[in-house]
Each structure stands twice: as structure tokens, then as C-alpha cells.
Design a protein around this motif. Structure first.
Motif, PDB file in Angstrom:
ATOM      1  N   ALA A 183      38.300  29.660  26.554  1.00  0.00           N
ATOM      2  CA  ALA A 183      37.493  31.364  26.833  1.00  0.00           C
ATOM      3  C   ALA A 183      36.099  30.941  27.409  1.00  0.00           C
ATOM      4  O   ALA A 183      35.529  31.614  27.487  1.00  0.00           O
ATOM      5  CB  ALA A 183      38.361  32.019  25.981  1.00  0.00           C
TER       6      ALA A 183
ATOM      7  N   LEU B 210      39.183  35.423  31.817  1.00  0.00           N
ATOM      8  CA  LEU B 210      38.837  35.020  30.273  1.00  0.00           C
ATOM      9  C   LEU B 210      39.732  35.914  29.367  1.00  0.00           C
ATOM     10  O   LEU B 210      39.863  35.669  28.419  1.00  0.00           O
ATOM     11  CB  LEU B 210      37.433  35.459  30.692  1.00  0.00           C
ATOM     12  CG  LEU B 210      36.756  35.949  29.364  1.00  0.00           C
ATOM     13  CD1 LEU B 210      36.779  34.449  28.281  1.00  0.00           C
ATOM     14  CD2 LEU B 210      35.220  36.164  29.374  1.00  0.00           C
ATOM     15  N   ALA B 211      40.173  37.108  30.266  1.00  0.00           N
ATOM     16  CA  ALA B 211      40.675  38.267  29.416  1.00  0.00           C
ATOM     17  C   ALA B 211      42.257  37.679  29.119  1.00  0.00           C
ATOM     18  O   ALA B 211      42.751  37.563  28.165  1.00  0.00           O
ATOM     19  CB  ALA B 211      41.102  39.688  30.244  1.00  0.00           C
ATOM     20  N   ILE B 212      42.777  36.838  29.586  1.00  0.00           N
ATOM     21  CA  ILE B 212      44.096  36.689  29.728  1.00  0.00           C
ATOM     22  C   ILE B 212      44.243  35.167  28.713  1.00  0.00           C
ATOM     23  O   ILE B 212      45.136  35.130  27.197  1.00  0.00           O
ATOM     24  CB  ILE B 212      45.314  35.821  30.947  1.00  0.00           C
ATOM     25  CG1 ILE B 212      44.948  37.411  31.667  1.00  0.00           C
ATOM     26  CG2 ILE B 212      46.090  35.443  30.312  1.00  0.00           C
ATOM     27  CD1 ILE B 212      45.982  36.987  32.713  1.00  0.00           C
ATOM     28  N   ASN B 213      42.848  34.571  28.971  1.00  0.00           N
ATOM     29  CA  ASN B 213      43.116  33.264  27.771  1.00  0.00           C
ATOM     30  C   ASN B 213      42.969  33.720  26.479  1.00  0.00           C
ATOM     31  O   ASN B 213      43.239  33.109  25.963  1.00  0.00           O
ATOM     32  CB  ASN B 213      41.517  32.514  28.183  1.00  0.00           C
ATOM     33  CG  ASN B 213      41.758  31.070  28.249  1.00  0.00           C
ATOM     34  OD1 ASN B 213      41.377  30.576  29.247  1.00  0.00           O
ATOM     35  ND2 ASN B 213      42.270  30.580  27.150  1.00  0.00           N
ATOM     36  N   ILE B 214      41.556  34.734  26.331  1.00  0.00           N
ATOM     37  CA  ILE B 214      41.409  34.834  24.672  1.00  0.00           C
ATOM     38  C   ILE B 214      42.882  36.207  24.333  1.00  0.00           C
ATOM     39  O   ILE B 214      43.032  35.707  23.305  1.00  0.00           O
ATOM     40  CB  ILE B 214      40.580  36.595  24.897  1.00  0.00           C
ATOM     41  CG1 ILE B 214      39.328  35.685  25.413  1.00  0.00           C
ATOM     42  CG2 ILE B 214      40.241  37.091  23.672  1.00  0.00           C
ATOM     43  CD1 ILE B 214      37.611  36.755  25.904  1.00  0.00           C
ATOM     44  N   LEU B 215      43.317  37.101  25.023  1.00  0.00           N
ATOM     45  CA  LEU B 215      44.466  37.403  24.548  1.00  0.00           C
ATOM     46  C   LEU B 215      45.915  36.535  24.202  1.00  0.00           C
ATOM     47  O   LEU B 215      46.446  36.490  22.786  1.00  0.00           O
ATOM     48  CB  LEU B 215      45.134  38.180  25.699  1.00  0.00           C
ATOM     49  CG  LEU B 215      46.731  38.725  25.754  1.00  0.00           C
ATOM     50  CD1 LEU B 215      46.329  39.912  24.113  1.00  0.00           C
ATOM     51  CD2 LEU B 215      47.474  39.472  26.468  1.00  0.00           C
TER      52      LEU B 215
ATOM     53  N   TYR C 287      36.855  36.542  34.631  1.00  0.00           N
ATOM     54  CA  TYR C 287      36.301  37.970  33.939  1.00  0.00           C
ATOM     55  C   TYR C 287      37.934  37.844  33.613  1.00  0.00           C
ATOM     56  O   TYR C 287      39.107  38.036  32.464  1.00  0.00           O
ATOM     57  CB  TYR C 287      36.072  38.651  34.371  1.00  0.00           C
ATOM     58  CG  TYR C 287      35.081  40.012  33.933  1.00  0.00           C
ATOM     59  CD1 TYR C 287      34.549  39.269  32.964  1.00  0.00           C
ATOM     60  CD2 TYR C 287      33.648  39.674  35.523  1.00  0.00           C
ATOM     61  CE1 TYR C 287      32.872  39.536  32.918  1.00  0.00           C
ATOM     62  CE2 TYR C 287      32.422  39.243  34.410  1.00  0.00           C
ATOM     63  CZ  TYR C 287      31.891  39.906  33.680  1.00  0.00           C
ATOM     64  OH  TYR C 287      31.008  39.838  33.293  1.00  0.00           O
ATOM     65  N   LEU C 288      39.679  37.681  34.624  1.00  0.00           N
ATOM     66  CA  LEU C 288      40.579  38.229  34.751  1.00  0.00           C
ATOM     67  C   LEU C 288      41.547  36.888  33.300  1.00  0.00           C
ATOM     68  O   LEU C 288      42.011  37.242  32.778  1.00  0.00           O
ATOM     69  CB  LEU C 288      41.316  38.629  35.572  1.00  0.00           C
ATOM     70  CG  LEU C 288      42.533  38.377  35.620  1.00  0.00           C
ATOM     71  CD1 LEU C 288      43.019  39.623  35.233  1.00  0.00           C
ATOM     72  CD2 LEU C 288      43.720  38.428  36.526  1.00  0.00           C
TER      73      LEU C 288
END
Length: 296
Positions: free
Chosen positions: A132, A99-104, A96-97
Motif C-alpha cells: 500500500a 490502495l483502498a482495498i490493499n489497506i483494508l 486509488y482503488l
């Protein structure tokens, strides 16, 4: 050897006063460099980049030391203790972490690519967007308890990630080939290049850490997560290399820069290709064997 270790330790852990001074000095030098009318290749600019690089290094190393000192106190918390001791739960949170960094990071790349009309930045943004998506597929309808119980489902996701990675690698190879042939150079603003450097270091550290920490776990989900992290780290290195060559390179060295990008991108594409093919072959073989044993 021992004096070298002591000197390296003193260099990386110089004390709070030196860390604070290096941060303030690098901030002042960078502010002066980006606000002045002089060229970014001036002697002051090079000093600013060196000091800021050292400052970033000592902040990270000392921050990690503080984190380790506080880990004992933090383990008294139920959720923190579960994160440390429960591998499936830790994998779930880490995905999840990431994924969030990847999207940002993908969003920042895409906005920057549109703003600066850079095909390379937009392409990298799409690449990280697909990474992501792969991380999301690993998490979809999975809880920390069930993430390793249904091995056949995990193997299918592992194989599907390998297929997507294979297709993405072909697209990346075509894009890099066009950029190398045209010898395109992209000038990035100072803030963006430091963001790219930070993400590159983060990706390399996470990929190395996961490879060492989970190498004994025969888990398709963990293997897929490691493959995604490695692909992200490799492409971030390539992206950082193009930015550094554009910032510090000279037009006289255009041929050398072209060769450097071609060599690095070729190596990265070969590694990702081998990794994707291995994921597809290994998962397909195990799924086939599991079906055979089930029918018998």
C-alpha cells in the motif's frame, strides 16, 4: 470443441433462477456447516464448499455480463467516459482503488493476526501494508495529467518501488523459511478463509487484466503498478494455500503440506526477486542514458 464451449457457457451462465438457487443453497449449507457441532471435514461440509465455490463463480460471471450490458449506458456519463478513454486517468483511479482495498485487507489481516496470535497473518499484513505504501508513492503529488509527463521522476519511483520490493521479498523469504521449517499450521475461521479466497481471485484477475491491457504501454508508473499487483496476487495465492491446507489437510499429510508450501513459496520468491531486480536495472539504465543525452 464447439460442444465443449457450449457446455462451459451453460455451466457459467445457467440463468437467473439457477444462480439465485445456488446462492440460497450455498448460504443454507454454509450456515448449517458452521453452526453444527460436526467437523468441518464432514461430507456436508465438502458439499457446502463445492456449492459455494460454484455459486461464487456464477455470480461473478453473470455480474460481469450485467456490467458489460450496462457499460454502454454508463458511457454517457462524462466521468465514466473519461475513465474508459483516458488511460492516465484510469491508472490514477485504479491505483486509488487498489490502495483502498490493499489497506483494508492489511488491516483485517493484522487484526486477525493479533486476535489469533498468528505470526504468519501479522507478517502478511505488514507485507500488504508495504505494498500500500508503494502504491501511495506512485500517487504522491501526481495528477492524472502529470503522471506520465515527467518520465525521469516516474523512473525514480519505479526504481524505488523495485528496491522496496526487493527488501520485502527477502523478509518474506525469511518468514516463509521459518514457517516451513517449523511446519506451522494456522486454522482460520470460515469467514476469513472466504475473504482470503475473494481477495486472491481479485488480485489474480486484476494482475492478469492489467498485464494484457497495458502490455504495449511503455510507462514506468504502469509497469510499477503491474509489478505491485503481481506481487500481491502471488502472495495472496501463498496465503490462501496455507489456509486451505490448514482447513482441509490431514495431520498424516504434514510432510506433503510442508513440501507444497516450500515449493510454492520458493517459486513466488524467485519470481518477485527477478521482477524487483529487473525494475532496478531497467530504470537505472534509462535514468543513466537520459542524463548522458542531457549533458551532451
Amino acid at each position: 470443441m464447439e460442444p465443449l464451449k457450449k457446455a462451459l457457457h451453460k455451466l457459467l451462465f445457467p440463468g437467473k433462477a439457477v444462480v439465485l438457487l445456488s446462492v440460497l443453497l450455498s448460504a443454507f449449507l454454509l450456515a448449517y456447516t458452521f453452526s453444527s457441532d460436526t467437523q468441518h471435514a464432514s461430507p456436508v461440509a465438502y458439499i457446502a464448499y463445492l456449492v459455494s465455490a460454484y455459486s461464487l463463480t456464477v455470480v461473478c460471471t453473470n455480474g460481469f455480463l450485467l456490467f458489460r450490458k450496462g457499460a454502454g449506458f454508463a458511457r454517457q456519463n462524462v466521468w465514466v467516459n473519461r475513465y474508459i478513454t483516458d488511460v492516465p486517468f484510469r491508472v490514477h483511479i485504479s491505483l486509488y482503488l487498489s490502495l483502498a482495498i490493499n489497506i483494508l485487507y492489511a488491516v483485517i489481516k493484522f487484526i486477525s493476526g493479533v486476535h489469533y496470535r498468528s505470526l504468519w497473518l501479522v507478517s502478511i499484513a505488514v507485507y500488504y501494508g508495504l505494498l500500500a505504501l508503494m502504491r501511495f508513492l506512485l500517487l504522491w503529488r501526481e495528477s492524472p495529467q502529470s503522471i506520465e509527463k515527467n518520465r525521469r521522476s516516474a523512473l525514480r519511483r519505479y526504481r524505488f518501488c523495485g528496491i522496496i520490493l526487493l527488501l520485502m521479498n527477502q523478509a518474506l523469504a525469511v518468514i516463509v523459511l521459518l514457517i516451513v521449517q517449523q511446519n506451522r499450521r494456522y486454522e482460520y475461521p470460515g469467514t476469513l478463509i472466504y475473504l482470503m479466497a475473494a481477495y486472491a481471485f481479485y488480485s489474480i484477475i486484476i494482475a492478469t487484466k492489467n498485464f494484457i491491457k497495458y502490455r504495449k504501454h511503455h510507462s514506468p508508473i504502469l509497469a510499477a503498478a503491474k509489478a505491485i499487483n503481481l506481487a500481491a496476487a502471488l502472495v495472496s495465492i501463498l496465503s490462501l494455500e496455507t489456509a486451505m491446507l490448514a482447513r482441509f489437510g490431514s495431520p498424516k499429510d504434514a510432510a506433503f503440506q510442508q513440501q507444497m508450501v516450500a515449493a510454492t513459496s520458493g517459486f513466488i520468491c524467485v519470481v518477485i526477486l527477478g521482477m524487483a531486480v529487473s525494475m532496478i536495472v531497467r530504470s537505472s539504465k534509462e535514468i543513466k542514458n537520459s542524463r548522458s543525452s542531457y549533458t551532451v
